[in-house]
Design a protein around this motif. Structure first.
Motif, PDB file in Angstrom:
ATOM      1  N   GLY A  24      -0.915   4.059  -3.710  1.00 51.73           N
ATOM      2  CA  GLY A  24      -0.555   5.384  -3.020  1.00 51.73           C
ATOM      3  C   GLY A  24       1.104   6.179  -3.344  1.00 51.73           C
ATOM      4  O   GLY A  24       1.454   5.679  -4.016  1.00 51.73           O
ATOM      5  N   THR A  25       0.817   7.100  -2.727  1.00 55.10           N
ATOM      6  CA  THR A  25       2.398   7.630  -2.747  1.00 55.10           C
ATOM      7  C   THR A  25       2.817   7.874  -1.748  1.00 55.10           C
ATOM      8  O   THR A  25       2.135   8.610  -0.946  1.00 55.10           O
ATOM      9  CB  THR A  25       1.930   8.737  -3.550  1.00 55.10           C
ATOM     10  N   GLN A  42      -8.404   8.981  -2.394  1.00 53.67           N
ATOM     11  CA  GLN A  42      -9.982   8.935  -2.428  1.00 53.67           C
ATOM     12  C   GLN A  42      -9.386   7.183  -1.254  1.00 53.67           C
ATOM     13  O   GLN A  42      -8.263   6.552  -1.192  1.00 53.67           O
ATOM     14  CB  GLN A  42     -10.812   7.632  -2.957  1.00 53.67           C
ATOM     15  N   PRO A  43     -10.476   7.011   0.429  1.00 56.49           N
ATOM     16  CA  PRO A  43     -10.332   6.250   1.754  1.00 56.49           C
ATOM     17  C   PRO A  43     -10.187   4.999   0.670  1.00 56.49           C
ATOM     18  O   PRO A  43     -11.391   4.454   0.245  1.00 56.49           O
ATOM     19  CB  PRO A  43     -10.934   6.784   2.230  1.00 56.49           C
ATOM     20  N   ARG A  44      -9.415   3.667   1.438  1.00 59.95           N
ATOM     21  CA  ARG A  44      -9.481   2.615   0.632  1.00 59.95           C
ATOM     22  C   ARG A  44      -9.545   1.461   2.131  1.00 59.95           C
ATOM     23  O   ARG A  44      -8.562   1.919   3.133  1.00 59.95           O
ATOM     24  CB  ARG A  44      -8.394   2.135  -0.167  1.00 59.95           C
TER      25      ARG A  44
END
Length: 470
Positions: free
Chosen positions: A112-113, A458-460
């Motif tokens: 992620g960021t 995207q959700p993880r």
């Protein structure tokens, strides 16, 4: 009936501008409608419009300088430097916004960021004094607009004509009247503006009295940003130096530039006892040579009148008060024309006073205090509730290190006047001089707030502990 606002030229008494106070609710409502679309524009577009504003000011630079000189009484040469500062502020504010509110991106967990961006507050109220009626407003309005805020600008009721001319340049550049709205009015209008629920932040420059009133009025509203840039009871300390004439010149520049009507002017000269006679004598000789005159006089004056007769009356009364309570006159304050607010520079020794009033005497009045050692000089410099600017003239590098470390002020200079500032640095004070939100290069800090984000496309699923088997 609502009181009329009337602006007169201090040097002549001529009426320059008159009008009624504006409608606060209408001004804030219009700004509220305008700010979201302005904030949605690309930053490059906002910057381009402000560069067009700089060009509009350049087109009007002669007429604007003349208007500043007429409405404030300051010499034309000084008014011209103020217009130049307005133009320069655009590029300085562009650099400051990039430096102080830049975007940052860092890698975060799970590819992620982590991001840092800045958002505008919304509608900003800008309230400014008469002393620099174009430069000080520009120093708040330009960074606020770059950041994407809308602005309701209330100039001093003593300089509405310059405020109106400045706003006209913004509008001609293509900045909507809903994005920058001029609101003329007195103190009551200002109080109504800052407390309006549609205002998200307040950028104030002016007296400590007015700033404290704003702070009290908004004490129960911590969600509204308040930036206070107030005055000072500023010290200039003269210590060991063989350059008596140079030191005296810096003192005169510190105390009497702009007729003493800059917040950064020196109000107190603190001097080593064995330099007293030489330095104070030379300061008086220079002050005796100062030309006090109207803005367009020839030869050009060093300083013009103070802003109005009320201010002149207050300063002469202050000089008499100091005389009556232990002050020893070195150079008397003289009012050459009783019906106009011209004042000659005044110098008074207040060393023998048991209690010196800790107030900002906003005019050409310098108090002298004799001390015996450097510790006493530092203690006397700090003998104030204010903390805007201070200067050491003379002394060694070690002396300046002690001065810098121990004197409480937002601007600390060495062998420069108290009012010498750079466009590339912050400007502001502490105590009764400000609330730790300096303007200048750091004005960008007050115009946008940081927003931290962690972002994944995207959700993880990340929950891996503390669950029963399903």
């Amino acid at each position: 009936m609502t009181d009329e606002i009337v602006s007169t030229a201090p040097a002549t008494g001529e009426v320059l501008w008159r009008g009624r106070p504006g409608d606060v609710d209408d001004a804030v409502t219009r700004a509220g409608r305008g700010w979201s679309a302005w904030a949605a524009q690309p930053l490059a577009n906002r910057i381009e419009l402000l560069r067009r504003f700089a060009n509009e000011v350049r087109k009007d630079q002669d007429s604007l300088a003349e208007l500043i000189a007429r409405e404030t009484g300051k010499p034309l040469w000084e008014a011209k430097t103020e217009v130049e500062a307005v133009v320069a502020n655009v590029e300085g504010s562009v650099r400051a916004y990039a430096d102080r509110t830049g975007q940052r991106r860092l890698d975060s967990a799970l590819q992620g960021t982590a991001a840092l961006r800045h958002k505008p507050h919304g509608v900003m109220a800008v309230l400014t004094p008469y002393s620099s009626p174009a430069q000080i407003p520009a120093g708040a309005i330009i960074p606020a607009l770059i950041a994407g805020n809308a602005v309701v600008f209330k100039p001093s009721e003593k300089a509405p004509a310059v405020g109106e001319a400045l706003v006209r340049c913004f509008h001609r550049a293509g900045i909507s009247a809903n994005v920058l709205h001029l609101l003329v009015g007195g103190p009551a209008t200002g109080q109504e503006l800052v407390s309006h629920p549609g205002v998200h932040g307040v950028l104030f420059s002016g007296s400590a009295h007015a700033g404290i009133a704003i702070n009290r009025r908004l004490a129960s509203n911590p969600g509204k940003l308040i930036s206070l840039d107030m005055g000072g009871n500023n010290p200039v300390v003269v210590w060991d130096t063989p350059k008596i004439e140079d030191a005296a010149t810096l003192v005169v520049q510190s105390a009497f530039a702009s007729a003493g009507q800059r917040s950064t002017n020196a109000r107190r000269l603190i001097i080593k006892a064995d330099l007293y006679d030489a330095v104070v004598g030379e300061v008086k000789r220079l002050a005796d040579r100062i030309i006090v005159g109207a803005p367009f006089d020839n030869p050009a004056p060093f300083m013009g009148p103070v802003i109005d007769n009320t201010a002149a009356d207050g300063l002469t009364e202050s000089f008499v008060y100091l005389l009556s309570n232990g002050g020893r006159p070195i150079k008397h304050m003289v009012r050459p024309q009783p019906d106009l607010p011209f004042l000659t520079p005044a110098i008074i020794d207040t060393t023998g006073m048991s209690e010196r009033p800790d107030v900002e005497l906003f005019g050409p009045l310098l108090q002298v205090i004799r001390v015996d050692d450097f510790d006493a000089a530092i203690a006397e410099a700090n003998n104030t509730r204010f903390g805007l600017s201070a200067a050491l003239i003379g002394g060694s590098p070690q002396d300046y290190n002690r001065f810098w470390a121990n004197v409480r002020a937002g601007v600390l200079n060495w062998n420069r006047p108290t009012n010498a500032t750079s466009p590339g640095v912050p400007l502001g004070g502490v105590g009764l001089s400000g609330n730790h939100r300096p303007g200048g290069f750091y004005a960008a800090d007050q115009c946008a707030y940081p927003v931290a984000s962690t972002e994944v496309e995207q959700p993880r699923l990340t929950l891996g502990l503390g669950l029963r088997e399903g």
